[in-house]
Write an enzyme that holds these catalytic residues in place. Structure first.
Site, mmCIF file in Angstrom:
data_model
loop_
_atom_site.group_PDB
_atom_site.id
_atom_site.type_symbol
_atom_site.label_atom_id
_atom_site.label_comp_id
_atom_site.label_asym_id
_atom_site.label_seq_id
_atom_site.Cartn_x
_atom_site.Cartn_y
_atom_site.Cartn_z
ATOM 1 N N HIS A 1 2.635 -3.623 6.888
ATOM 2 C CA HIS A 1 3.530 -3.161 5.843
ATOM 3 C C HIS A 1 4.797 -3.166 6.262
ATOM 4 C CE1 HIS A 1 1.267 0.343 7.779
ATOM 5 N NE2 HIS A 1 2.146 0.239 8.328
ATOM 6 N N CYS B 1 3.020 -8.449 5.790
ATOM 7 C CA CYS B 1 2.254 -9.183 4.572
ATOM 8 C C CYS B 1 3.208 -9.807 3.467
ATOM 9 C CB CYS B 1 1.326 -8.045 3.810
ATOM 10 S SG CYS B 1 0.619 -8.724 2.328
ATOM 11 N N GLU C 1 6.148 1.500 5.262
ATOM 12 C CA GLU C 1 6.419 0.393 4.141
ATOM 13 C C GLU C 1 7.524 0.423 3.357
ATOM 14 O OE1 GLU C 1 3.368 -1.145 1.426
ATOM 15 O OE2 GLU C 1 4.627 -1.436 0.080
ATOM 16 N N ASN D 1 -7.337 5.056 1.654
ATOM 17 C CA ASN D 1 -7.692 4.351 0.619
ATOM 18 C C ASN D 1 -9.229 4.450 0.968
ATOM 19 O OD1 ASN D 1 -9.000 1.518 1.557
ATOM 20 N ND2 ASN D 1 -7.199 1.926 2.658
HETATM 21 FE FE1 F3S Z 1 -0.736 -6.848 1.580
HETATM 22 FE FE2 F3S Z 1 -1.928 -5.801 -0.354
HETATM 23 FE FE3 F3S Z 1 -3.090 -5.609 2.004
HETATM 24 S S1 F3S Z 1 0.382 -5.726 0.170
HETATM 25 S S2 F3S Z 1 -1.231 -5.530 3.312
HETATM 26 S S3 F3S Z 1 -2.817 -7.663 0.898
HETATM 27 S S4 F3S Z 1 -2.895 -3.980 0.380
#
Ligand code: F3S
Length: 297
Positions: free
Chosen positions: A90, A112, A142, A238
């Site tokens: 993040h 990411c 993030e 989550n």
């Molecule tokens: Fe990227 Fe989505 Fe996972 S933004 S880190 S693929 S939750």
């Protein structure tokens, strides 16, 4: 009895990529640090710690790394080639990159690409003079990373109430983005509130569909299953959300962190056991649970 895994479960693309990056770096064999735990899963972090990977818990810890000094007080011009710092999925604020550079530390960036896209968008729109509104948790790294990319005004809104109370200048143009893991309905409601209050702007839905896919497929499986097992860390928001969703439609839903927590006594009438896992749960753990249930029941 059938044991079925939810269509989307476990590591998302970005987390898998970040964890794989750490393992690749271990093979190279340098002194490896991650800036914060690479994933919200104690098992993964422990396994990496056993291989010598250390976690930097704060900016201060980064500043005090061996070979480095506080660059503001004492610029360090000698690079520290033996040390590598891996950036999590993040992302981080630009300040962290600056510190790494100033200290001469090698950085392996596992941000990411979806997060990077928001950072880029926020930076571009901010450069054009827009007020950036980030819908998300202000304390999440993030969001901090996105805030750090904005040169002009930036506001973080997390709740409907904050959207009701936020004040922007009359002629100010807004650009509204979201934290990748934010709840879509809440994002939509916040945008709607701002619109009703006369604050419109460029709305960019930057929510990643990995979270939604996991929730949707967990619910679909829980609707059919007699028993649901949700695997993940208690600290993973989550995973907790997946547990709540499954519990709503399947009375026999169990939340486990590892196989050791699984104490099932299944009645004969059970036909389908469903399994799902949060985005920070490694495949190895999911397979272990799947195999255990298949063999023992
Ligand atoms: Fe990227 Fe989505 Fe996972 S933004 S880190 S693929 S939750």
């Amino acid at each position: 009895m059938e044991v079925r895994l939810a269509e989307h479960a476990g590591f998302c693309f970005g987390v898998k990529r970040a964890v794989d990056t750490v393992y690749e770096q271990i093979k190279i064999g340098k002194n490896i640090y991650t800036y914060g735990p690479i994933v919200h899963n104690e098992e993964v972090v422990k396994e990496l710690a056993d291989k010598g990977v250390k976690v930097l818990a704060s900016k201060e810890e980064l500043m005090s790394l061996p070979g480095g000094r506080d660059f503001r007080a004492d610029p360090c011009d000698a690079p520290c080639p033996e040390t590598k710092v891996i950036i999590r999925a993040h992302g981080v604020s630009e300040e962290i990159y600056r510190i790494l550079e100033e200290k001469g530390l090698e950085c392996v960036d596992a941000t990411c690409p979806f997060v990077r896209r928001i950072q880029k968008k926020a930076a571009e729109e901010s450069d054009k003079g827009k007020h950036i509104v980030i819908v998300g948790d202000p304390g999440h790294p993030e969001v901090e990373g996105i805030v750090g990319r904005c040169k002009g005004p930036v506001t973080v809104l997390e709740s409907l109430q904050e959207a009701e109370e936020a004040v922007f200048l009359d002629k100010e143009e807004l650009c509204i983005v979201a934290q990748t893991t934010f709840n879509y309905n809440k994002f939509h409601d916040i945008v709607e509130i701002l619109g009703k209050r006369g604050y419109n702007g460029n709305v960019v839905n930057t929510i990643c569909n990995a979270t939604e896919e996991r929730q949707r497929s967990a619910r679909a499986l829980a609707l059919e299953a007699d028993v649901m097992i949700v695997i993940g860390s208690r600290h993973s928001s989550n995973t907790t959300k997946l547990y709540e969703i499954c519990s709503e439609v399947c009375a026999h839903t169990y939340f486990i962190q590892t196989l050791d927590d699984l104490h099932l006594a299944l009645p004969k009438a059970v036909r389908l056991v469903g399994i799902t896992a949060g985005a920070s749960t490694p495949n190895k753990l999911i397979e272990e649970v799947q195999n255990y249930v298949r063999i023992n029941f």
